[in-house]
Design an enzyme around this catalytic site. Structure first.
Site, PDB file in Angstrom:
ATOM      1  N   GLU A 194      -3.426   0.002   8.378  1.00 20.48           N
ATOM      2  CA  GLU A 194      -2.343   0.299   9.067  1.00 20.48           C
ATOM      3  C   GLU A 194      -2.371  -0.214  10.566  1.00 20.48           C
ATOM      4  O   GLU A 194      -3.395  -0.147  11.050  1.00 20.48           O
ATOM      5  CB  GLU A 194      -2.133   1.762   9.360  1.00 20.48           C
ATOM      6  CG  GLU A 194      -1.569   2.550   8.137  1.00 20.48           C
ATOM      7  CD  GLU A 194      -1.495   4.017   8.065  1.00 20.48           C
ATOM      8  OE1 GLU A 194      -1.207   4.633   9.454  1.00 20.48           O
ATOM      9  OE2 GLU A 194      -1.642   4.804   7.167  1.00 20.48           O
ATOM     10  N   ARG A 196       0.782  -1.183  -0.058  1.00 17.26           N
ATOM     11  CA  ARG A 196      -0.052  -0.051   0.069  1.00 17.26           C
ATOM     12  C   ARG A 196       0.627   1.292   0.034  1.00 17.26           C
ATOM     13  O   ARG A 196       1.565   1.273   0.868  1.00 17.26           O
ATOM     14  CB  ARG A 196      -1.005  -0.011   1.375  1.00 17.26           C
ATOM     15  CG  ARG A 196      -1.700   1.158   1.653  1.00 17.26           C
ATOM     16  CD  ARG A 196      -2.851   1.062   2.808  1.00 17.26           C
ATOM     17  NE  ARG A 196      -3.393   2.314   2.727  1.00 17.26           N
ATOM     18  CZ  ARG A 196      -3.178   3.043   3.866  1.00 17.26           C
ATOM     19  NH1 ARG A 196      -2.199   2.798   4.650  1.00 17.26           N
ATOM     20  NH2 ARG A 196      -3.853   4.412   3.959  1.00 17.26           N
ATOM     21  N   TYR A 235      -4.033   2.169  15.923  1.00 14.33           N
ATOM     22  CA  TYR A 235      -2.748   2.113  16.696  1.00 14.33           C
ATOM     23  C   TYR A 235      -3.052   1.831  18.354  1.00 14.33           C
ATOM     24  O   TYR A 235      -2.455   1.112  19.001  1.00 14.33           O
ATOM     25  CB  TYR A 235      -2.151   3.625  16.678  1.00 14.33           C
ATOM     26  CG  TYR A 235      -1.436   3.545  15.176  1.00 14.33           C
ATOM     27  CD1 TYR A 235      -0.224   2.948  14.659  1.00 14.33           C
ATOM     28  CD2 TYR A 235      -2.222   3.950  14.050  1.00 14.33           C
ATOM     29  CE1 TYR A 235       0.420   2.879  13.658  1.00 14.33           C
ATOM     30  CE2 TYR A 235      -1.697   4.108  12.745  1.00 14.33           C
ATOM     31  CZ  TYR A 235      -0.273   3.643  12.383  1.00 14.33           C
ATOM     32  OH  TYR A 235       0.217   3.457  11.347  1.00 14.33           O
ATOM     33  N   GLU A 265      -6.998   8.616   6.123  1.00 12.26           N
ATOM     34  CA  GLU A 265      -7.180   9.209   7.619  1.00 12.26           C
ATOM     35  C   GLU A 265      -7.758  10.768   7.419  1.00 12.26           C
ATOM     36  O   GLU A 265      -7.064  11.768   7.794  1.00 12.26           O
ATOM     37  CB  GLU A 265      -5.953   9.246   8.265  1.00 12.26           C
ATOM     38  CG  GLU A 265      -5.574   7.749   8.562  1.00 12.26           C
ATOM     39  CD  GLU A 265      -4.602   7.475   9.776  1.00 12.26           C
ATOM     40  OE1 GLU A 265      -3.777   8.707   9.845  1.00 12.26           O
ATOM     41  OE2 GLU A 265      -4.079   6.534  10.143  1.00 12.26           O
ATOM     42  N   ASN A 317      -7.381   1.909  10.294  1.00 15.40           N
ATOM     43  CA  ASN A 317      -6.083   2.053  10.831  1.00 15.40           C
ATOM     44  C   ASN A 317      -6.136   1.951  12.292  1.00 15.40           C
ATOM     45  O   ASN A 317      -7.282   2.620  12.853  1.00 15.40           O
ATOM     46  CB  ASN A 317      -5.374   3.285  10.373  1.00 15.40           C
ATOM     47  CG  ASN A 317      -5.141   3.421   8.845  1.00 15.40           C
ATOM     48  OD1 ASN A 317      -5.228   2.273   8.264  1.00 15.40           O
ATOM     49  ND2 ASN A 317      -4.635   4.522   8.418  1.00 15.40           N
ATOM     50  N   HIS A 329      -2.495  10.994   0.665  1.00 15.57           N
ATOM     51  CA  HIS A 329      -2.036  10.935   2.054  1.00 15.57           C
ATOM     52  C   HIS A 329      -1.307  11.925   2.496  1.00 15.57           C
ATOM     53  O   HIS A 329      -0.370  12.091   2.914  1.00 15.57           O
ATOM     54  CB  HIS A 329      -1.116   9.695   2.041  1.00 15.57           C
ATOM     55  CG  HIS A 329      -0.772   9.031   3.316  1.00 15.57           C
ATOM     56  ND1 HIS A 329      -1.056   7.587   3.820  1.00 15.57           N
ATOM     57  CD2 HIS A 329      -0.199   9.638   4.661  1.00 15.57           C
ATOM     58  CE1 HIS A 329      -0.580   7.180   5.037  1.00 15.57           C
ATOM     59  NE2 HIS A 329       0.052   8.449   5.454  1.00 15.57           N
TER      60      HIS A 329
HETATM   61  C1  PNW Z   1      -0.869   7.782  10.708  1.00 14.76           C
HETATM   62  N1  PNW Z   1      -2.898  10.671  15.968  1.00 14.76           N
HETATM   63  O1  PNW Z   1      -0.817   8.783  11.132  1.00 14.76           O
HETATM   64  C2  PNW Z   1      -0.601   7.787   9.366  1.00 14.76           C
HETATM   65  O2  PNW Z   1      -1.369   7.198   8.328  1.00 14.76           O
HETATM   66  C3  PNW Z   1       0.780   7.391   9.043  1.00 14.76           C
HETATM   67  O3  PNW Z   1       1.319   8.431   7.918  1.00 14.76           O
HETATM   68  C4  PNW Z   1       1.758   7.658  10.165  1.00 14.76           C
HETATM   69  O4  PNW Z   1       3.077   7.483  10.055  1.00 14.76           O
HETATM   70  C5  PNW Z   1       1.295   6.600  11.168  1.00 14.76           C
HETATM   71  O5  PNW Z   1      -0.196   6.573  11.321  1.00 14.76           O
HETATM   72  C6  PNW Z   1       1.932   6.690  12.468  1.00 14.76           C
HETATM   73  O6  PNW Z   1       1.955   7.898  13.247  1.00 14.76           O
HETATM   74  C7  PNW Z   1      -1.436   9.276  12.521  1.00 14.76           C
HETATM   75  O7  PNW Z   1      -2.456  11.768  16.501  1.00 14.76           O
HETATM   76  C8  PNW Z   1      -0.761  10.407  13.143  1.00 14.76           C
HETATM   77  O8  PNW Z   1      -3.917  10.187  16.566  1.00 14.76           O
HETATM   78  C9  PNW Z   1      -1.385  10.910  14.179  1.00 14.76           C
HETATM   79  C10 PNW Z   1      -2.429  10.325  14.968  1.00 14.76           C
HETATM   80  C11 PNW Z   1      -2.825   9.082  14.085  1.00 14.76           C
HETATM   81  C12 PNW Z   1      -2.457   8.727  13.151  1.00 14.76           C
END
Ligand code: PNW
Length: 484
Positions: free
Chosen positions: A383, A79, A304, A167, A302, A122
């Protein structure tokens, strides 16, 4: 094939993800012009270390080696995103030299039998368009649609899967309200307008691409959180979780899947800034929501980490690491009153993000149950990944925490699959260490280490483990015990 482990479904796809500005470099080559990120990086203090994407991983020149590396790891799909300012440097007229790079990349991927998965946006908007209002201007959605069609003219026969936006929460609220990302503004009105025009661009692009070719797999990628109340018995905590969920998840899921913005959140924001909401409501024209709710084939998720929140201010210093505050301590939430992150003692990554794999299972289940399942929209984890400080030795890079992280999250995906959720694949973020936006090169997310002096690539232990899982198409019990 492991006999005792947990197997992935036969058609489950394993991949890795990147984004143009984070890896390509070659910022001034072959006619590429500034994007909002080039400009933002020049603002003193905007990015840790004053870093920028001028060189990054030099992927623009090294893409052949990088594809060979993907092949060695056994990735089935890759991707990547296209830099709008490479292809249409001023947002408008086409730049064939820039476009050629993506033709070469896609050909290389196909040659290696790796499925190209293309993301159109992006976050690197051409600066020329920012000067005309960026995503706060409706015309940007129209230009995005034209750009999508240009890309389809060039690559439609060779790229089967198209993601419109990555995002939109980050591209609107984190960028135009929280100021953490380019263009670094602090306006509730701009965040609201940007979110609507991004979604409109998505819907228009899907409609036009679909009209050109009914066989394309079309979708969008959203970033999510799983918001839990610190005390489910306390109405103020439950309300805090509702506000986070509403502004982060439902603000995008609802218009895409139900053709409406969440009314509770609109009213919350109206209490904070009535003029901003009036401007937003005027921008939402008749028919827009129907356009935004075009049927899609694939929803990218995505993930995290989640958020544990309370409605009452903590007695001690607030915890950091969640998206409730930006690095500069500003809130990306238009309605941020009564949202207080609470520490729950989970392990954290080098970036301070909590490690909470079970949240991914709940998230996939929820999106499937409430939004995508009944329509037959497929889910992909587009992601998931973590920043850690790797241990670099002679010829090897040890990242035990990332090995544990990947295994635990793949286990969480399997839990969702077992529960009947239609999740078809997983992309690790990211293939390479790269330019981590406001964190610059300080944070490393890659399964492959990049030496930024020599541009040498070294697969980390996590890459070798991921390759093994892909080859076996299973999570074996041995390491699972430690990871889950
Ligand atoms: C995503 N937050 O970014 C992006 O899609 C990527 O490009 C990035 O490198 C990756 O996650 C890791 O950070 C985010 O503040 C950046 O919640 C910030 C946030 C969430 C996603």
């Amino acid at each position: 094939m492991s006999t005792t482990g947990r197997s992935f479904p036969q058609d489950f796809l394993f991949g890795a993800a990147t984004a143009a500005y984070q890896i390509e470099g070659a910022a001034h080559e072959d006619g590429r012009r500034d994007s909002i990120w080039d400009v933002f990086c020049r603002v003193p203090g905007a990015v840790v270390g004053g870093d920028n994407g001028d060189v990054a991983c030099d992927h623009y020149h090294r893409y052949r080696d990088d594809v060979a590396l993907m092949k060695r790891l056994g990735l089935q799909t890759y991707r990547f995103s296209v830099s709008w300012s490479r292809v249409r440097p001023d947002g408008g007229a086409l730049n064939p030299a820039g476009l050629d790079f993506y033709k070469r990349l896609v050909d290389e991927l196909r040659e290696a039998d790796i499925l190209p998965w293309l993301t159109l946006y992006h976050w690197d908007l051409p600066q020329a368009l920012q000067e005309r209002g960026g995503w706060t201007a409706r015309s940007t959605a129209d230009l995005f649609t034209e750009y999508a069609l240009d890309m389809h003219d060039a690559l439609g026969d060779r790229v089967p899967v198209w993601t419109t936006l990555n995002e939109p929460w980050c591209a609107s609220f984190l960028s135009y309200t929280g100021g953490e990302h380019a263009p670094g503004h602090h306006s509730i009105e701009e965040g609201l307008l940007a979110s609507h025009h991004l979604l409109l661009g998505h819907g228009q692009a899907v409609r036009e691409l679909r009209a050109r070719d009914a066989s394309l797999d079309l979708g969008i990628t959203l970033n999510h959180t799983v918001a839990d109340p610190a005390d489910p018995q306390k109405p103020a905590d439950v309300d805090a979780a509702r506000r986070v969920d509403g502004q982060f998840n439902r603000w995008f899921l609802d218009p895409i899947h139900r053709a409406s913005y969440p009314a509770d959140i609109v009213e919350d924001i109206r209490k904070v800034d009535a003029a901003a909401v009036a401007s937003f409501e005027a921008a939402v024209r008749d028919g827009d929501l129907a356009t935004i709710a075009q049927p899609i084939d694939t929803q990218g998720v995505n993930y995290y980490h989640g958020d544990l929140v309370s409605g009452t201010a903590p007695e001690h210093a607030p915890v950091s690491g969640g998206p409730a505050t930006t690095r500069a301590g500003r809130s990306p939430y238009p309605s941020d009153a009564g949202i207080h992150p609470v520490e729950r003692g989970l392990p954290r990554t080098a970036q301070g993000w909590e490690v909470q794999p079970e949240g991914l299972t709940r998230l996939l289940q929820r999106v499937h149950d409430e939004y995508t399942g009944e329509k037959g929209v497929r889910l992909f984890v587009t992601e998931n990944g973590a920043a850690y400080d790797d241990v670099v030795t002679e010829g090897a890079v040890h990242d035990p925490d990332r090995v544990t992280y990947v295994r635990a999250h793949l286990g969480a995906v399997l839990d969702a699959v077992d529960a009947g959720v239609d999740v078809r694949g997983y992309f690790y973020w990211s293939l390479l260490d790269n330019f981590e936006w406001a964190w610059g090169y300080d944070k490393r997310f890659g399964i492959v280490r990049v030496d930024y002096e020599t541009q040498e690539r070294t697969p980390k232990d996590s890459a070798l483990e991921y390759a093994r899982i892909i080859a076996e198409r299973a999570l074996d019990d041995v390491s699972t015990a430690g990871a889950r």
